[in-house]
Design a protein around this motif. Structure first.
Motif, PDB file in Angstrom:
ATOM      1  N   ALA A   1      28.338 -19.615  43.636  1.00  0.00           N
ATOM      2  CA  ALA A   1      29.119 -18.741  42.811  1.00  0.00           C
ATOM      3  C   ALA A   1      28.364 -17.649  41.838  1.00  0.00           C
ATOM      4  CB  ALA A   1      30.444 -19.180  42.779  1.00  0.00           C
ATOM      5  N   GLY A   2      28.872 -16.194  41.247  1.00  0.00           N
ATOM      6  CA  GLY A   2      28.092 -15.587  40.503  1.00  0.00           C
ATOM      7  C   GLY A   2      28.976 -14.252  40.961  1.00  0.00           C
TER       8      GLY A   2
ATOM      9  N   VAL B   1      20.538 -23.165  41.107  1.00  0.00           N
ATOM     10  CA  VAL B   1      20.914 -21.920  41.135  1.00  0.00           C
ATOM     11  C   VAL B   1      20.331 -20.773  40.290  1.00  0.00           C
ATOM     12  CG1 VAL B   1      21.766 -22.203  42.867  1.00  0.00           C
ATOM     13  CG2 VAL B   1      23.420 -22.035  41.319  1.00  0.00           C
ATOM     14  N   GLY B   2      20.096 -19.720  40.397  1.00  0.00           N
ATOM     15  CA  GLY B   2      19.914 -18.797  39.469  1.00  0.00           C
ATOM     16  C   GLY B   2      19.830 -17.474  39.286  1.00  0.00           C
TER      17      GLY B   2
ATOM     18  N   MET C   1      17.050 -20.960  35.860  1.00  0.00           N
ATOM     19  CA  MET C   1      17.533 -21.773  36.577  1.00  0.00           C
ATOM     20  C   MET C   1      18.590 -21.749  35.591  1.00  0.00           C
ATOM     21  SD  MET C   1      15.565 -24.545  38.083  1.00  0.00           S
ATOM     22  CE  MET C   1      14.905 -24.474  39.853  1.00  0.00           C
ATOM     23  N   LEU C   2      20.541 -22.172  36.894  1.00  0.00           N
ATOM     24  CA  LEU C   2      21.895 -21.843  35.595  1.00  0.00           C
ATOM     25  C   LEU C   2      22.870 -22.997  36.150  1.00  0.00           C
ATOM     26  CD1 LEU C   2      22.495 -17.805  35.558  1.00  0.00           C
ATOM     27  CD2 LEU C   2      21.078 -19.367  33.900  1.00  0.00           C
TER      28      LEU C   2
ATOM     29  N   MET D   1      23.203 -15.966  40.361  1.00  0.00           N
ATOM     30  CA  MET D   1      23.884 -16.920  40.572  1.00  0.00           C
ATOM     31  C   MET D   1      24.168 -18.091  40.157  1.00  0.00           C
ATOM     32  SD  MET D   1      22.011 -18.763  44.753  1.00  0.00           S
ATOM     33  CE  MET D   1      22.786 -18.304  45.909  1.00  0.00           C
ATOM     34  N   THR D   2      25.397 -18.414  38.889  1.00  0.00           N
ATOM     35  CA  THR D   2      26.075 -19.161  38.268  1.00  0.00           C
ATOM     36  C   THR D   2      26.735 -20.270  38.232  1.00  0.00           C
ATOM     37  OG1 THR D   2      28.280 -18.094  38.064  1.00  0.00           O
ATOM     38  CG2 THR D   2      27.205 -16.223  37.163  1.00  0.00           C
TER      39      THR D   2
END
Length: 407
Positions: A340-341, A290-291, A277-278, A327-328
């Motif tokens: 977004a990523g 998200v990540g 997870m980020l 996904m960052t």
């Protein structure tokens, strides 16, 4: 100095052959032009997203790359990165850093299409900003690192800034704050402490005013760990997400606080083994994290209706034919959630924007021509969908903001 998000971005692009969710008080006005532009060029119509003009150091504007005879591929002599965007006092603010050497950086814009450097931001050697928020009165709080210790920047108006260094971790360790959120008692911030032998441990802090900070009590797993995102579920209820284990091979981690960030307890779920997870965001319909997948074969997302019970999200938008896609950042917007990523591909890699109505199923937006060679590190959900990161690989790492078309 290791700035986690930008280095993750660049590592992913390099593998292809080629960088916290944003929340704010809406400003007045905003861009309406449907166009693209180079960092310093004039907008050109014909694309869905507006690639804004973002002021760059002279080293990028005048000489963005080494002479080709000395490099294959070419590498920039300086890079600029945006990791957070907020809106306050009728303007937008973006934060990140320049390197090398690393210095905190900030940009401001009244219309999101033209961004100018904030010269008054304190930016000592070894500093960088990873996350920011806007208080109810419009004041801005940003967090990151300065000279090896966790740091916070504050401003009442986005013009005059105060830099505060948090207490050093000691024993030769350094510390970096990656995320920040408001709580009933003020603010909470999270990140990681890195020892002299490169071992990382998740850290969380709390503050009543953004200037004086106290370490919180947090349960950490054996081995490495770090906090990558924080979200508020209610006045005293908070979530922190991150990574348990190595940042490229570890799994997801979540901590929860019921006392405004004073103490944190680790949660567990079989769903956490699927990825790292980020970023995290909470909305009325629940919480979304998200990540990336644990095996680096696609993006990953999770949904919780209450912050305690978590399930893995689904959707074709999370797949990238077995190649890395990350996904960052994630934010809530008027139609659900936006993330977004970036993704790797057969060319230079590209930025990616995803949408979800409920946080459970994700699709990615059609690729915009201006996303080629770019990567995203943050997303602003309202008053207008906006993403930020860096663009121009392999010749340039130039900070960039894109604004979604109206509607």
């Amino acid at each position: 100095m290791r700035h986690r998000q930008p280095l993750r971005l660049l590592a992913g692009f390099a593998a292809a052959g080629i960088v916290a969710a944003c929340a704010s008080t809406p400003p007045s006005g905003g861009p309406t032009t449907n166009s693209v532009a180079s960092p310093s060029g004039s907008p050109k119509t014909g694309a869905n997203w507006l690639a804004a003009r973002v002021e760059q150091p002279a080293a990028i504007e005048a000489a963005p790359t080494d002479a080709p005879v000395f490099c294959s591929p070419c590498h920039p002599i300086i890079g600029t990165y945006i990791d957070s965007i907020v809106a306050s006092h009728g303007s937008y603010l973006a934060f990140g850093h320049d390197q090398p050497p690393s210095h905190a950086a900030a940009w401001t814009s009244t219309d999101a299409s033209d961004w100018h450097r904030v010269a008054s931001l304190p930016a000592p050697d070894g500093s960088g900003i990873a996350a920011s928020l806007v208080e109810g009165n419009g004041a801005i709080l940003a967090v990151g690192e300065s000279a090896g210790v966790a740091a916070a920047w504050q401003s009442a108006d986005g013009l005059a800034w105060t830099l505060t260094a948090l207490p050093a971790p000691g024993d030769g360790a350094t510390e970096w704050l990656t995320s920040v959120a408001a709580s009933s008692g003020g603010f909470v911030a999270g990140g990681y402490e890195e020892s002299s032998t490169a071992q990382r441990a998740a850290t969380l802090w709390r503050s009543s005013d953004g200037a004086k900070w106290t370490r919180a009590t947090v349960q950490t797993p054996g081995g490495d760990s770090e906090v990558t995102g924080i979200a508020s579920l209610g006045p005293a209820s908070l979530l922190a997400v991150g990574i348990a284990g190595d940042e490229r091979r570890g799994t997801a981690a979540i901590w929860r606080s019921a006392d405004g960030g004073t103490s944190w307890q680790a949660l567990s779920s079989p769903a956490f083994a699927t990825g790292r997870m980020l970023a995290v965001v909470a909305a009325g319909s629940g919480a979304v994290a998200v990540g990336e997948r644990q095996d680096q074969t696609g993006a990953a997302a999770w949904y919780s209706p209450d912050g305690s019970t978590w399930v893995s999200s689904t959707g074709s938008g999370l797949d990238n034919s077995g190649l890395e896609m990350v996904m960052t950042a994630v934010a809530a917007d008027g139609s659900g959630f936006a993330a977004a990523g970036w993704r790797t591909d057969a060319g230079n890699g590209s930025a990616v924007v995803w949408r979800s109505g409920d946080g459970r199923t994700w699709v990615h937006e059609p690729q915009d021509v201006s996303f080629l060679g770019a990567g995203l590190a943050c997303v602003l959900g309202s008053p207008r969908l906006m993403v930020g990161g860096t663009m121009g690989w392999p010749d340039t790492h130039a900070a960039q903001v894109w604004v979604a078309p109206p509607g």
